[in-house]
Motif scaffolding. Sequence first.
Motif, PDB file in Angstrom:
ATOM      1  N   UNK A   1       0.914  -1.137   0.248  1.00 30.51           N
ATOM      2  CA  UNK A   1       0.080   0.025   0.046  1.00 30.51           C
ATOM      3  C   UNK A   1       0.923   1.350   0.074  1.00 30.51           C
ATOM      4  N   UNK A   2       1.927   1.127   0.855  1.00 30.09           N
ATOM      5  CA  UNK A   2       3.006   2.380   0.881  1.00 30.09           C
ATOM      6  C   UNK A   2       3.287   2.717  -0.295  1.00 30.09           C
ATOM      7  N   UNK A   3       3.866   1.413  -1.122  1.00 36.15           N
ATOM      8  CA  UNK A   3       4.381   1.679  -2.467  1.00 36.15           C
ATOM      9  C   UNK A   3       3.773   2.231  -3.427  1.00 36.15           C
ATOM     10  N   UNK A   4       2.450   1.702  -3.466  1.00 35.64           N
ATOM     11  CA  UNK A   4       1.411   2.266  -4.384  1.00 35.64           C
ATOM     12  C   UNK A   4       1.167   3.656  -4.147  1.00 35.64           C
ATOM     13  N   UNK A   5       1.026   3.993  -2.938  1.00 34.80           N
ATOM     14  CA  UNK A   5       0.683   5.351  -2.627  1.00 34.80           C
ATOM     15  C   UNK A   5       1.674   6.514  -3.048  1.00 34.80           C
ATOM     16  N   UNK A   6       2.981   5.948  -2.982  1.00 35.00           N
ATOM     17  CA  UNK A   6       4.057   6.628  -3.256  1.00 35.00           C
ATOM     18  C   UNK A   6       4.018   6.982  -4.867  1.00 35.00           C
ATOM     19  N   UNK A   7       3.955   5.718  -5.683  1.00 40.99           N
ATOM     20  CA  UNK A   7       3.889   5.821  -6.960  1.00 40.99           C
ATOM     21  C   UNK A   7       2.970   6.883  -7.723  1.00 40.99           C
ATOM     22  N   UNK A   8       1.518   6.609  -6.910  1.00 45.79           N
ATOM     23  CA  UNK A   8       0.537   7.521  -7.291  1.00 45.79           C
ATOM     24  C   UNK A   8       0.804   8.978  -7.237  1.00 45.79           C
TER      25      UNK A   8
END
Length: 589
Positions: free
Chosen positions: A193-200
Amino acid sequence: MLAMLVPIKTNDPYPYGTVLYLIKEAQMTGVMDSILNDFSGSSYIFSSTGKVLTANYRGDAVRGHDLTSLAALDPGIHSMKMGGEYYSVVTVKSQVNGWTYATAISSYQFFEQVGQIRTIILLVFVFTALTGIVVAILLATRQYHPIRDLLEFASLQNGVKETPENRNEWDWIKQTIHDYHARIDMQEPFVRNQCLMLLFKHGKPDDPEIERMIVQSGLKLPEQARCFTIILSLDEQSRDEQSWEDQQALRAWLHQLDLPELQARINSVELSVTHQMALMVTLLPSEEDDEANRVRLVVDELDERLAERLPKRPNLGVGTIYEDLAGLNHSFLEAASALEQRMRTVSGRIAYFEELTELSASAISGESYWIPKKWLLKLEQSLKQGNEATALQLIANMMQKIKRETLPFGLLRCQCFDVLNSLLRTAAELGLDELRGDISSLHAFDTLEGLENKLSSLAMRICHAATNQIETVQPALMDEIVTYVEQNYADYTLSLEHIALKYDTSTSYLSRRFKEKIGYNFTEYIWQRRLKEVVRQLIHTSALLKDIIERVGYLDAPNFIRKFKKETGFTPGQYRKLHSTGGPFLGEE
């Protein structure tokens, strides 16, 4: 004396004179002594006719037939039996006078020395083996302590007071590693989730550690795959109709959804502030060439599946497709723009960003010198998201396009006002009323470079305001971050980037707000916190300096000692001697 007669002339059959040479025999036997060295034996000098000219003895001399046999030997090394005993004989013949030099030494002396050497070697080997065993036992005993300490640490972490006798230390360490691995697996959804939020929100950073986390989370795009973003939004009534269990079930279902018939995979993360969900859609390599059609098929399939789970179909904003994860941030902004513009420009629940830009392009009758509508939409959305880096990049791209155009002055200013009005409109939507007083100064510009500087400065003010508004929704964010840093300052992997990833914020915002909150920047605060703990342990414990430095998360001990001396004026050892009697802490009264 050894007498030697040489006729004159030497080769004349009728010489008319003779030269007499007299040589002290001791000079010859002295040379022989150096040949025999410490051995017992005898040396001889024979004339060309085999007569003994001189000899030197150590022990029994060779006599009679044995002496005749010795004189008849050819030059070289020989082994022969004389007087019932074996001898090693070396003979050399002079090419000048024809004399033969022979040395005979009893063979048993050589084997006796070999035996002595063998005994010495055996004794050395036994001594080395015994010493090695002792050293190995000492080292094994010393190396066992870290293993024992690791076992005790593992036992404490697992709440075990005693180690069962039927399990050794290695079994315990193996089981503990297995348990920690299981705990890491439980944290994998959080990391994803944290990686996805960073990418978004912030794009793909150039950080090897975060790159590794993205790969381990299963978010890395396969070769020749594409990705785009969908933002899902439920209206307030639909959210109220859902129970908490239903909402959790929806999140779990969308967390990782495979659409094998469409060669697509979906990963999602909740945008808690806006009560929306951002979906990363990965299009795997397929025989279908029309990517736009594949996007619509995926969106339609997702919409149908959502209809089966929700009482009312949600609103969807769809960004454009990109070839790698670096473009996912732009697709997210496009999806957010499409969702926001849905009610203004498009009827229906599903809004495609490409449709918005197509409509705006057709309204301009095909003229290409205007700023593309999709650029302005993405600019406005990046400002609302507080994404300063993307906003500044978009402004730079727009100004570069304007500089390349050869247009009349009036039309050129209209293009500039188009960009400026987008920023002012976004500021008004965010409630930045204080910018009204700056409008006249913003409109007054003489060069495009001057305008670009003003636009960049305005964009940064808007992004900071948007970020502050997000933090207002979560007022305890910085307090939570400070508490986290205080608890984990001794972790050598702690960094500003990882904290920004953990708490879904940008590094620039976090750095600025951290300094406003604490009074130090992040690096200074970590150094001061670690330094204070080292000072405390130096004064109140007898632990080794190396162990203390490692405990506080500093792996480079020499560098730490240099910084410590620069900060305090003393080395850690000197500081301990000066203050171990109960003196004040560093920085305290």
